[in-house]
Scaffold this motif. Structure first.
Motif, PDB file in Angstrom:
ATOM      1  N   UNK A 113      70.193 -98.208 113.710  1.00 22.81           N
ATOM      2  CA  UNK A 113      69.508 -97.659 112.536  1.00 22.81           C
ATOM      3  C   UNK A 113      68.418 -96.697 112.993  1.00 22.81           C
ATOM      4  N   UNK A 114      68.321 -95.542 112.337  1.00 26.54           N
ATOM      5  CA  UNK A 114      67.287 -94.581 112.669  1.00 26.54           C
ATOM      6  C   UNK A 114      65.958 -95.045 112.096  1.00 26.54           C
ATOM      7  N   UNK A 115      64.934 -95.089 112.956  1.00 22.21           N
ATOM      8  CA  UNK A 115      63.601 -95.500 112.524  1.00 22.21           C
ATOM      9  C   UNK A 115      62.556 -94.566 113.125  1.00 22.21           C
ATOM     10  N   UNK A 116      61.403 -94.506 112.474  1.00 22.98           N
ATOM     11  CA  UNK A 116      60.306 -93.647 112.928  1.00 22.98           C
ATOM     12  C   UNK A 116      59.519 -94.370 114.015  1.00 22.98           C
ATOM     13  N   UNK A 117      59.320 -93.691 115.152  1.00 25.04           N
ATOM     14  CA  UNK A 117      58.579 -94.277 116.264  1.00 25.04           C
ATOM     15  C   UNK A 117      57.271 -93.547 116.528  1.00 25.04           C
ATOM     16  N   UNK A 118      57.095 -92.369 115.966  1.00 26.92           N
ATOM     17  CA  UNK A 118      55.868 -91.596 116.190  1.00 26.92           C
ATOM     18  C   UNK A 118      55.680 -90.624 115.040  1.00 26.92           C
ATOM     19  N   UNK A 119      54.450 -90.410 114.659  1.00 26.14           N
ATOM     20  CA  UNK A 119      54.140 -89.437 113.611  1.00 26.14           C
ATOM     21  C   UNK A 119      52.871 -88.701 114.001  1.00 26.14           C
ATOM     22  N   UNK A 120      52.889 -87.378 113.928  1.00 20.03           N
ATOM     23  CA  UNK A 120      51.755 -86.552 114.325  1.00 20.03           C
ATOM     24  C   UNK A 120      51.589 -85.407 113.337  1.00 20.03           C
ATOM     25  N   UNK A 121      50.335 -84.984 113.151  1.00 20.83           N
ATOM     26  CA  UNK A 121      50.074 -83.777 112.372  1.00 20.83           C
ATOM     27  C   UNK A 121      50.420 -82.556 113.223  1.00 20.83           C
ATOM     28  N   UNK A 122      51.063 -81.571 112.644  1.00 21.96           N
ATOM     29  CA  UNK A 122      51.326 -80.314 113.335  1.00 21.96           C
ATOM     30  C   UNK A 122      50.096 -79.430 113.172  1.00 21.96           C
ATOM     31  N   UNK A 123      49.414 -79.186 114.284  1.00 21.84           N
ATOM     32  CA  UNK A 123      48.193 -78.400 114.269  1.00 21.84           C
ATOM     33  C   UNK A 123      48.506 -76.915 114.442  1.00 21.84           C
ATOM     34  N   UNK A 124      47.512 -76.075 114.145  1.00 15.49           N
ATOM     35  CA  UNK A 124      47.716 -74.631 114.281  1.00 15.49           C
ATOM     36  C   UNK A 124      48.078 -74.258 115.710  1.00 15.49           C
ATOM     37  N   UNK A 125      47.502 -74.952 116.695  1.00 15.37           N
ATOM     38  CA  UNK A 125      47.794 -74.650 118.084  1.00 15.37           C
ATOM     39  C   UNK A 125      49.214 -74.977 118.486  1.00 15.37           C
ATOM     40  N   UNK A 126      49.878 -75.849 117.733  1.00 17.93           N
ATOM     41  CA  UNK A 126      51.263 -76.196 118.050  1.00 17.93           C
ATOM     42  C   UNK A 126      52.231 -75.076 117.700  1.00 17.93           C
ATOM     43  N   UNK A 127      51.787 -74.164 116.822  1.00 21.95           N
ATOM     44  CA  UNK A 127      52.678 -73.117 116.343  1.00 21.95           C
ATOM     45  C   UNK A 127      53.008 -72.096 117.426  1.00 21.95           C
ATOM     46  N   UNK A 128      52.166 -71.975 118.444  1.00 22.74           N
ATOM     47  CA  UNK A 128      52.406 -70.984 119.481  1.00 22.74           C
ATOM     48  C   UNK A 128      53.454 -71.397 120.491  1.00 22.74           C
ATOM     49  N   UNK A 129      53.968 -72.607 120.392  1.00 24.64           N
ATOM     50  CA  UNK A 129      54.961 -73.102 121.335  1.00 24.64           C
ATOM     51  C   UNK A 129      56.370 -72.852 120.799  1.00 24.64           C
ATOM     52  N   UNK A 130      57.358 -73.047 121.668  1.00 22.19           N
ATOM     53  CA  UNK A 130      58.734 -72.835 121.242  1.00 22.19           C
ATOM     54  C   UNK A 130      59.119 -73.722 120.082  1.00 22.19           C
ATOM     55  N   UNK A 131      58.653 -74.976 120.092  1.00 23.11           N
ATOM     56  CA  UNK A 131      58.925 -75.905 119.002  1.00 23.11           C
ATOM     57  C   UNK A 131      57.625 -76.599 118.617  1.00 23.11           C
ATOM     58  N   UNK A 132      57.088 -76.283 117.437  1.00 25.17           N
ATOM     59  CA  UNK A 132      55.870 -76.972 116.986  1.00 25.17           C
ATOM     60  C   UNK A 132      56.038 -78.488 116.914  1.00 25.17           C
ATOM     61  N   UNK A 133      57.275 -78.916 116.591  1.00 21.15           N
ATOM     62  CA  UNK A 133      57.542 -80.360 116.496  1.00 21.15           C
ATOM     63  C   UNK A 133      57.375 -81.017 117.863  1.00 21.15           C
ATOM     64  N   UNK A 134      58.003 -80.454 118.898  1.00 29.12           N
ATOM     65  CA  UNK A 134      57.891 -81.032 120.236  1.00 29.12           C
ATOM     66  C   UNK A 134      56.470 -80.924 120.757  1.00 29.12           C
ATOM     67  N   UNK A 135      55.779 -79.834 120.445  1.00 29.65           N
ATOM     68  CA  UNK A 135      54.390 -79.696 120.877  1.00 29.65           C
ATOM     69  C   UNK A 135      53.536 -80.789 120.263  1.00 29.65           C
ATOM     70  N   UNK A 136      53.747 -81.084 118.980  1.00 31.05           N
ATOM     71  CA  UNK A 136      52.967 -82.128 118.312  1.00 31.05           C
ATOM     72  C   UNK A 136      53.307 -83.508 118.834  1.00 31.05           C
ATOM     73  N   UNK A 137      54.582 -83.718 119.181  1.00 29.04           N
ATOM     74  CA  UNK A 137      55.021 -85.034 119.672  1.00 29.04           C
ATOM     75  C   UNK A 137      54.743 -85.219 121.153  1.00 29.04           C
ATOM     76  N   UNK A 138      54.277 -84.166 121.816  1.00 30.00           N
ATOM     77  CA  UNK A 138      53.962 -84.286 123.240  1.00 30.00           C
ATOM     78  C   UNK A 138      55.169 -84.156 124.127  1.00 30.00           C
ATOM     79  N   UNK A 139      56.270 -83.591 123.620  1.00 36.50           N
ATOM     80  CA  UNK A 139      57.496 -83.463 124.395  1.00 36.50           C
ATOM     81  C   UNK A 139      57.612 -82.122 125.070  1.00 36.50           C
TER      82      UNK A 139
END
Length: 212
Positions: free
Chosen positions: A186-212
């Motif tokens: 079953x798919x479950x949520x293991x981490x949740x983060x706010x996407x900050x303005x600084x995350x937008x400059x990366x290739x993937x804001x999602x991975x930047x916010x998740x620390x990946x």
């Protein structure tokens, strides 16, 4: 001349073999350090399940339905049973005060990873202390593989968004990154983060916010 060419060819073959062995060793080390690849979400049904879980979780958090949110969380994120998680995230009602008693201070709710949820706007018909919120949106186009990091296993990152409108203020958009993992099929949520303005400059804001 022929001997020289054969010697060089043999040396090149040995170098290639060593490089291949080194590459295999490095790959094995990477798998040990970063965990297994993310579970497959290659089919439309699997992607739809990931997106639906992310959407349902964010809707539950938005309306502060902690029982629903905890039920959609991994055991690691909950830090216990669904009941334990629900109690820890639900602010306790203040006890009746005596005339000279100090105002009781309730500890903020805290997730298993140590983070505390920021106050969420709640949908309402109006009022100066409340904001009107729109539906949660999540798109398969924003689904990305999220490698393991820290205590979080490999999974899939999803960008979820919704609008927030405070009375008399311009509408803003909340952007959150969720890590979803396969827990017992079953798919479950293991981490949740706010996407900050600084995350937008990366290739993937999602991975930047998740620390990946």
């Amino acid at each position: 001349m022929t001997k020289t060419v054969r010697t060089a060819t043999a040396a090149a073959g040995l170098a290639a073999a060593l490089l291949l062995a080194s590459g295999c060793s490095s790959h094995d080390g990477d798998r040990q350090d970063h965990g297994a690849p993310a579970p497959s979400a290659s089919t439309p049904d699997a992607r739809a399940a990931v997106i639906q879980t992310a959407r349902s979780y964010q809707e539950a958090v938005k309306r502060q339905d902690w029982r629903a949110a905890c039920g959609l969380s991994t055991a690691r994120l909950r830090g216990g049973s669904v009941d334990d998680c629900t109690r820890s995230n639900t602010p306790s009602s203040p006890s009746p005060e005596t005339p000279n008693s100090p105002t009781p201070q309730a500890d903020p709710p805290r997730y298993a990873d140590g983070s505390t949820p920021k106050p969420r706007a709640t949908r309402t018909t109006g009022g100066p202390e409340r904001a009107d919120t729109g539906p949660v949106n999540a798109s398969p186009a924003d689904l990305v593989q999220a490698p393991a990091t820290g205590d979080h296993p490999a999974g899939w990152g999803v960008l979820v968004t919704y609008t927030v409108t405070w009375p008399g203020k311009p509408t803003t958009t909340e952007r959150n990154a969720l890590r979803l993992v396969d827990e017992g099929g079953t798919w479950r949520v293991d981490q949740h983060e706010d996407v900050q303005a600084g995350d937008e400059g990366h290739g993937s804001p999602v991975l930047a916010a998740l620390g990946g």
